[in-house]
Scaffold this motif. Structure first.
Motif, short mmCIF file in Angstrom:
data_model
loop_
_atom_site.label_atom_id
_atom_site.label_comp_id
_atom_site.label_asym_id
_atom_site.label_seq_id
_atom_site.Cartn_x
_atom_site.Cartn_y
_atom_site.Cartn_z
N ALA A 61 -20.38 17.50 115.91
CA ALA A 61 -19.20 16.90 116.54
C ALA A 61 -19.15 17.42 117.97
O ALA A 61 -19.31 18.62 118.18
N LEU A 111 -19.93 21.23 118.16
CA LEU A 111 -19.35 21.94 117.00
C LEU A 111 -19.96 21.44 115.69
O LEU A 111 -20.52 20.34 115.63
N ASP A 112 -19.76 22.24 114.63
CA ASP A 112 -20.08 21.74 113.28
C ASP A 112 -19.33 20.43 113.08
O ASP A 112 -18.16 20.31 113.48
N1 LIG Z 1 -15.52 19.49 114.29
C1 LIG Z 1 -14.92 18.31 114.02
N2 LIG Z 1 -15.48 17.44 113.16
C2 LIG Z 1 -14.87 16.27 112.88
N3 LIG Z 1 -13.70 15.87 113.41
C3 LIG Z 1 -13.10 16.71 114.29
C4 LIG Z 1 -13.67 17.96 114.64
N4 LIG Z 1 -12.86 18.58 115.53
C5 LIG Z 1 -11.81 17.75 115.72
N5 LIG Z 1 -11.95 16.62 114.99
C6 LIG Z 1 -10.98 15.52 114.92
O1 LIG Z 1 -10.83 14.97 116.22
C7 LIG Z 1 -9.45 14.79 116.54
C8 LIG Z 1 -9.13 15.49 117.82
O2 LIG Z 1 -9.29 16.88 117.63
P1 LIG Z 1 -9.02 17.87 118.85
O3 LIG Z 1 -9.19 19.27 118.35
O4 LIG Z 1 -9.82 17.43 120.01
O5 LIG Z 1 -7.54 17.57 119.26
P2 LIG Z 1 -6.28 17.97 118.36
O6 LIG Z 1 -6.27 19.45 118.23
O7 LIG Z 1 -6.29 17.15 117.12
O8 LIG Z 1 -5.09 17.47 119.23
P3 LIG Z 1 -4.32 18.41 120.25
O9 LIG Z 1 -5.34 18.77 121.29
O10 LIG Z 1 -3.22 17.54 120.73
O11 LIG Z 1 -3.87 19.61 119.43
C9 LIG Z 1 -8.64 15.34 115.37
O12 LIG Z 1 -8.16 14.22 114.64
C10 LIG Z 1 -9.62 16.08 114.51
O13 LIG Z 1 -9.38 15.80 113.16
#
Ligand SMILES: Nc1ncnc2c1ncn2[C@@H]1O[C@H](COP(=O)(O)OP(=O)(O)OP(=O)(O)O)[C@@H](O)[C@H]1O
Ligand SMILES: O=C(O)[C@@H]1CCC(=O)N(CCc2ccc(Cl)cc2)[C@H]1c1ccccc1Cl
Length: 320
Positions: A61, A111-112
């Motif tokens: 990811a 990331l994983d």
């Molecule tokens: N390693 C991952 N693998 C799969 N999906 C992911 C991964 N990391 C984040 N996501 C998904 O991507 C979306 C965005 O995640 P991200 O961490 O970028 O922002 P967030 O933490 O959800 O939002 P905010 O930044 O407003 O707290 C989320 O719905 C999350 O479930």
């Protein structure tokens, strides 16, 4: 050197910097090393997409952050915290940062891949999990949070949205931008950050200065245990202010299907005074030497039958 790094990162002429890491030659990765595929989700400052490493065909990811947006929203600190914390933590139940690089417009965290999305989606789908399933996931969470705290990291925003699931259905805790690295006094006295309303601890609502924030992660675990079984968090109102009132008045009830052990476990965590909270042997934040252990949590009868030393090798029980 940071500026040099940044400049070097952007120059198309720099030959691939050989980065020696623990004797392993790991070539510095760049955008060109990956094929970016479907979007997995969007954050406030980030987009997460599937990324295939061209050379190895491994699928990750990629969390991509737009620099201009980060700077405009003054979130640079969160980005560097997430990078430093993720780089430091190595645990089967925590999202691993494999590579971090940048180009002119963006920062990239490789990331994983959490192929089975957020634990929250599963809890919502089933309107709450069965006790054996909830018990298993609480055990995985406790091991991950114990590891974090033993490494001086407090997450500060633990909630089912930030607990992702890998293809093997084990948890992968994500979202460390708001984490706190204990022992590093970055001069900021007040803990400016407060987590998500439903999971914020009472002490953080009353006095941010004195709150020992490790206890706040434990409080959140109590809220999550309740939510895995009930399908909703214990303190939830029509608005944040009302939610805070319920937390401060410790106002929550158990649905009838909760077992005696589940209720007792949650009751002992959702205690207003952290000194009497299960798992919070009183410690001063300023004393990172006290290595916390979560034995009081692990030994609760709610976890009867859990093999703590074999969780990451076990097959998680089917959700239902
Ligand atoms: N390693 C991952 N693998 C799969 N999906 C992911 C991964 N990391 C984040 N996501 C998904 O991507 C979306 C965005 O995640 P991200 O961490 O970028 O922002 P967030 O933490 O959800 O939002 P905010 O930044 O407003 O707290 C989320 O719905 C999350 O479930
Ligand atoms: O901490 C690091 O590993 C490097 C150090 C060198 C560097 O320039 N960066 C990027 C710093 C940065 C942070 C936020 C914005 Cl909006 C722009 C640049 C850091 C960085 C590089 C790639 C991905 C993330 C980060 Cl924080």
């Amino acid at each position: 050197s940071r500026a040099m790094n940044a400049a070097a990162e952007q120059s198309p002429f720099v030959e691939q910097v050989k980065v020696k890491e623990r004797g392993r030659e790991t070539r510095k990765r760049t955008v060109k090393d990956f094929f970016f595929g479907r979007t997995l989700g969007e954050g406030s400052y980030s987009t997460v997409v599937e990324a295939t490493e061209v050379e190895t065909e491994k699928i990750y990811a990629a969390k991509i952050l737009d620099k201009r947006h980060i700077i405009k929203e003054k979130k640079t600190k969160y980005v560097t915290i997430e990078r430093n914390v993720l780089h430091k933590l190595r645990h089967p139940f925590i999202v691993r940062l494999h590579y971090a690089f940048q180009d002119k417009q963006s920062l990239y965290f490789i990331l994983d891949l959490a192929a089975n999305g957020e634990l929250l989606s599963w809890v919502r789908k089933y309107g709450g999990l069965s006790e054996p399933v909830a018990k298993h996931y609480m055990a995985e969470l406790i091991l991950a949070v114990e590891y974090m705290h033993q490494n001086g990291v407090v997450h500060r925003d633990l909630k089912p949205e930030n607990i992702l699931l890998g293809s093997d259905m084990h948890i992968l805790i994500a979202d460390f931008g708001t984490a706190k690295l204990l022992g590093e006094n970055d001069g900021s006295r007040t803990n400016s950050f407060v987590g998500t309303a439903e999971y914020v601890s009472p002490e953080l609502l009353m006095d941010r200065q004195e709150a020992n924030i490790r206890g706040s992660d434990i409080w959140a675990l109590g809220c999550i245990a309740y939510q895995l079984l009930a399908g909703r968090p214990p303190f939830k109102a029509t608005n944040e202010y009302q939610t805070f009132q319920k937390i401060l008045k410790n106002e929550y009830e158990f649905p009838p299907h909760f077992s005696v052990h589940a209720k007792d476990f949650i009751r002992r965590i959702l205690v207003l005074d952290p000194n009497y909270r299960l798992g919070c042997c009183f410690f001063k934040d300023s004393d990172p030497d006290t290595i916390p252990n979560f034995d009081d949590l692990k030994s609760h009868p709610f976890f009867t039958g859990i093999d703590w030393s074999n969780l990451s090798n076990s097959n998680p029980p089917q959700m239902s």
